[in-house]
Scaffold this active site. Sequence first.
Site, PDB file in Angstrom:
ATOM      1  N   HIS A  22       0.840  -1.205   0.000  1.00  0.00           N
ATOM      2  CA  HIS A  22       0.000   0.000   0.000  1.00  0.00           C
ATOM      3  C   HIS A  22       0.873   1.252   0.000  1.00  0.00           C
ATOM      4  CE1 HIS A  22      -3.640   2.356   1.325  1.00  0.00           C
ATOM      5  NE2 HIS A  22      -2.681   3.156   1.753  1.00  0.00           N
ATOM      6  N   GLU A  23       1.848   1.293   0.898  1.00  0.00           N
ATOM      7  CA  GLU A  23       2.690   2.480   1.019  1.00  0.00           C
ATOM      8  C   GLU A  23       3.612   2.648  -0.178  1.00  0.00           C
ATOM      9  OE1 GLU A  23       2.454   4.874   3.124  1.00  0.00           O
ATOM     10  OE2 GLU A  23       0.864   3.911   4.251  1.00  0.00           O
TER      11      GLU A  23
END
Length: 228
Positions: A22-23
């Site tokens: 996600h990051e």
Amino acid sequence: MNDTLLQPAALIIPLILAIVFHEVAHGWVALALGDPTARERQRLSLNPLRHVDPIGTIVLPGFLALVGSPIFGWAKPVPVNHRRLRNPRKGMMAVAAAGPATNLLLAVVGAILLGLLVRFAGDDLGPVETFAAQNFNNFILINVFLALFNLLPIPPFDGSHIVEGVLPPGAAQVYARLRPFGLPLLFLLLLVIPYFFPEWGVVRRLVLPPVIWASDRYYALAQAVAGG
């Protein structure tokens, strides 16, 4: 003893993978749109240690688990400088959407792997296959929840950046002034209000219904892959 270790592992492994991808997705999209800040600070890495926030990743979730409250937390945000984006307004929307979109794609991967496991292992799952099935199942649920939870229009969630990009410039500036109050608002909506008024819980009323609906679609995909 093995069950005591394997059950948390089947939750922690998918959670780490979901958060890290996600990051990193934020950083890669920012780089593609002109902002190399994440690359310069060596945050385009799949090493989980580079994304751990001591408070948001360890202390807060552990404390909430101990007191029996809904568990939430955050990773160390990948740095993005909107001024370096070629189109700051639209670019921030794309960067914000990249994280949830990646989680939804990862859930597809999890569903396919779960379906393949069932297809080739059959109903007679050994310890290794059972552990893998638990990981794939949790991987689907965690990614779907993380994607939809982050789309809430509450600063500093990804949904707030998307809302800023959709609103007219004047309204977006007013909305952006809420950002310094995002964390207190988060605690109020996710912890304080549900504690005193459980029926008003944001997660239960707004997040869980679409999570359950979407998860059912992914399990249908897994079943199709399994040949059911």
